[in-house]
Design a protein around this motif. Structure first.
Motif, PDB file in Angstrom:
ATOM      1  N   LYS A  14       0.823  -1.212   0.000  1.00 45.70           N
ATOM      2  CA  LYS A  14       0.000   0.000   0.000  1.00 45.70           C
ATOM      3  C   LYS A  14       0.859   1.265   0.000  1.00 45.70           C
ATOM      4  O   LYS A  14       0.575   2.213  -0.733  1.00 45.70           O
ATOM      5  CB  LYS A  14      -0.946   0.003   1.206  1.00 45.70           C
ATOM      6  N   VAL A  17       2.301   1.903  -3.445  1.00 54.13           N
ATOM      7  CA  VAL A  17       1.268   2.360  -4.384  1.00 54.13           C
ATOM      8  C   VAL A  17       0.950   3.834  -4.146  1.00 54.13           C
ATOM      9  O   VAL A  17       0.842   4.617  -5.096  1.00 54.13           O
ATOM     10  CB  VAL A  17      -0.007   1.500  -4.235  1.00 54.13           C
ATOM     11  N   LYS A  18       0.824   4.220  -2.871  1.00 53.79           N
ATOM     12  CA  LYS A  18       0.534   5.619  -2.550  1.00 53.79           C
ATOM     13  C   LYS A  18       1.689   6.524  -2.979  1.00 53.79           C
ATOM     14  O   LYS A  18       1.472   7.616  -3.518  1.00 53.79           O
ATOM     15  CB  LYS A  18       0.274   5.781  -1.053  1.00 53.79           C
ATOM     16  N   GLY A  78      -5.783   7.772  -1.639  1.00 56.27           N
ATOM     17  CA  GLY A  78      -6.351   6.613  -0.985  1.00 56.27           C
ATOM     18  C   GLY A  78      -7.030   6.935   0.331  1.00 56.27           C
ATOM     19  O   GLY A  78      -7.622   6.055   0.949  1.00 56.27           O
ATOM     20  N   ARG A 136      -8.202   6.362  -8.151  1.00 56.99           N
ATOM     21  CA  ARG A 136      -9.244   5.854  -7.260  1.00 56.99           C
ATOM     22  C   ARG A 136      -9.685   4.454  -7.682  1.00 56.99           C
ATOM     23  O   ARG A 136      -9.880   3.569  -6.837  1.00 56.99           O
ATOM     24  CB  ARG A 136     -10.446   6.809  -7.263  1.00 56.99           C
ATOM     25  N   TYR A 139      -6.843   2.023  -6.884  1.00 62.12           N
ATOM     26  CA  TYR A 139      -6.745   1.826  -5.435  1.00 62.12           C
ATOM     27  C   TYR A 139      -7.875   0.930  -4.932  1.00 62.12           C
ATOM     28  O   TYR A 139      -7.650   0.044  -4.105  1.00 62.12           O
ATOM     29  CB  TYR A 139      -6.776   3.182  -4.733  1.00 62.12           C
ATOM     30  N   LYS A 170     -14.114   3.009   1.722  1.00 58.99           N
ATOM     31  CA  LYS A 170     -12.990   2.494   2.496  1.00 58.99           C
ATOM     32  C   LYS A 170     -13.391   1.471   3.557  1.00 58.99           C
ATOM     33  O   LYS A 170     -12.641   0.533   3.815  1.00 58.99           O
ATOM     34  CB  LYS A 170     -12.250   3.653   3.191  1.00 58.99           C
TER      35      LYS A 170
END
Length: 461
Positions: A14, A17-18, A78, A136, A139, A170
């Protein structure tokens, strides 16, 4: 179960990726500006910049991008919703582009056509919207919303459930369970979810549950208590062979902090009064045209040590709005609010006259928002710790205003205000001041009280 396995398999990536998502848009924004600089502004300069000068301009733009995106949340990919993320980027871009246009004018000592900067800003807006939409989707594919188990005490936590429900992208609360069911049974059941939310349950049970979750690698989200805020903001001492936390517990701020803060208030409020003086004239005229009553009104509020003072505001309601109803909070579609009042409340411009309160010393630029004595008495009756907010002067903007909403409960506002008081520094003040413009036009930050749908438990007599 397959969904949980897939979710867990990507969880370790994560952060990467961010980081990649943030790096992509920052570099794209830098490239757009640098292209405009090289092919528009630099070519029209009386003395053009060469290689080192161009790299210096690019580096300056890059540093400001990182600073303001971090400040306004443009890098919280995210985490923020789509339009919040786009808005965070654009408020940074607009501010930076205006700064660089002024810098070009000062460098060249002549006015330049601002079309280039306007085009850069428009292109950035389009690219940010595309990037935010694509990211988005990526993610959500890599990290599906987390299926959670909510652990509560005797009373179900409907307000917390409603808040979490607003972020259906989320989180999803699949089930709620009372702590009375037993910690071991709750832990066993939680293994079929992506994590658990530990609500406002007794401290002893909460501590046991947190330790069990840690031992079994179960993700947990914990609702903090006031004591948690005090402990988290204490100072760690490593002068013994065991950890020790020091809580100095001044009566507000230390004397040197009070001196610096007062100087800050005088300088900033004085400058803002000069800069916003045209707004005072326009708003006064607008209120007079809407309603023949006075443009300003005063109201009793509380500041440090419970001192009562008269707060100044632009009038947004009809004259004698509370003559029949008494002191009550304004609802989102309150009929007492003037047409111009809706705009003033939405943009917080009705608070501008409080700059005079700050100059007088009644308030500070940053601090807990001043509460009305009548409401404070009711809240303190239900939440005795509410008086902790009175350890410092009331403020025009504050931690709870930046990170909370208009309809955030009194208990949660208290937690946010205590976080500010306990972490106070001049740098935190400047950070909150710089972040204030962002919330002025955010609808979710100025939401009122929808009749029949929202209730603050602390306001129940």
């Amino acid at each position: 179960m397959e969904e949980i396995t897939n979710n867990s398999s990507f969880e370790q990536y994560k952060r990467i990726v961010k980081f990649v998502g943030s790096a992509v848009i920052v570099l794209v924004e830098l490239a757009v500006y640098f292209y405009a600089w090289m092919n528009w502004y630099n070519t029209h300069m009386t003395i053009a910049f060469y290689r080192r000068g161009n790299w210096l301009i690019a580096g300056e733009y890059f540093v400001l991008l990182l600073f303001f995106h971090r400040m306004y949340g443009g890098l919280k990919v995210g985490i923020y919703r789509y339009w919040n993320l786009v808005y965070s980027h654009m408020i940074s871009i607009v501010g930076i582009n205006v700064f660089f246009y002024v810098q070009v004018v000062l460098f060249d000592k002549k006015m330049h056509n601002p079309t280039g900067m306007l085009v850069v800003t428009l292109v950035d807006l389009i690219l940010v919207m595309i990037w935010a939409g694509v990211f988005r989707r990526v993610y959500r594919f890599l990290f599906p919303r987390k299926r959670l188990l909510l652990v509560h005490s005797k009373m179900p936590m409907f307000q917390l459930m409603n808040r979490i429900g607003t972020r259906e992208d989320k989180y999803e609360i699949i089930k709620t369970v009372s702590i009375d069911k037993g910690i071991e049974e709750i832990v066993a059941e939680s293994k079929t979810y992506d994590g658990i939310i530990i609500g406002d349950i007794p401290a002893e049970s909460r501590n046991k549950l947190m330790k069990r979750c840690y031992a079994l690698n179960i993700r947990s989200y914990t609702v903090p208590k006031i004591s948690d805020i005090l402990l988290r903001t204490s100072i760690e001492l490593n002068i013994f062979d065991a950890p020790l936390y020091l809580s100095r517990n001044y009566d507000g701020l230390a004397w040197d902090q009070r001196c610096i803060k007062r100087l800050e208030d005088i300088v900033i409020s004085g400058l803002l009064l000069i800069v916003t003086s045209p707004l005072f004239i326009l708003i006064t005229a607008a209120i007079k045209c809407t309603d023949k009553g006075p443009a300003f009104f005063t109201q009793q509020r509380l500041t440090k040590d419970g001192k009562v003072f008269s707060i100044y505001k632009f009038r947004t309601m009809i004259v004698d709005a509370e003559k029949k109803s008494g002191p009550v909070k304004a609802e989102d579609k309150d009929p007492r609010i003037l047409p111009i009042g809706h705009f003033l409340r939405a943009t917080r411009l009705d608070e501008l006259p409080q700059l005079l309160n700050i100059l007088k010393g009644d308030m500070s630029i940053v601090g807990p928002r001043p509460e009305r004595p009548e409401l404070a008495r009711i809240i303190t009756k239900n939440i005795p710790e509410f008086e902790y907010r009175l350890k410092v002067k009331a403020g025009l903007t504050g931690y709870a205003q930046i990170y909370g909403k208009y309809c955030t409960t009194s208990y949660d506002k208290l937690k946010l205000d205590l976080t500010y008081i306990r972490n106070y520094s001049i740098f935190l003040d400047f950070k909150l001041i710089l972040m204030t413009p962002k919330i002025l036009f955010m609808k979710e930050s100025t939401e009122g009280f929808e009749e029949g749908k929202w209730e603050d438990p602390a306001l129940k007599e």
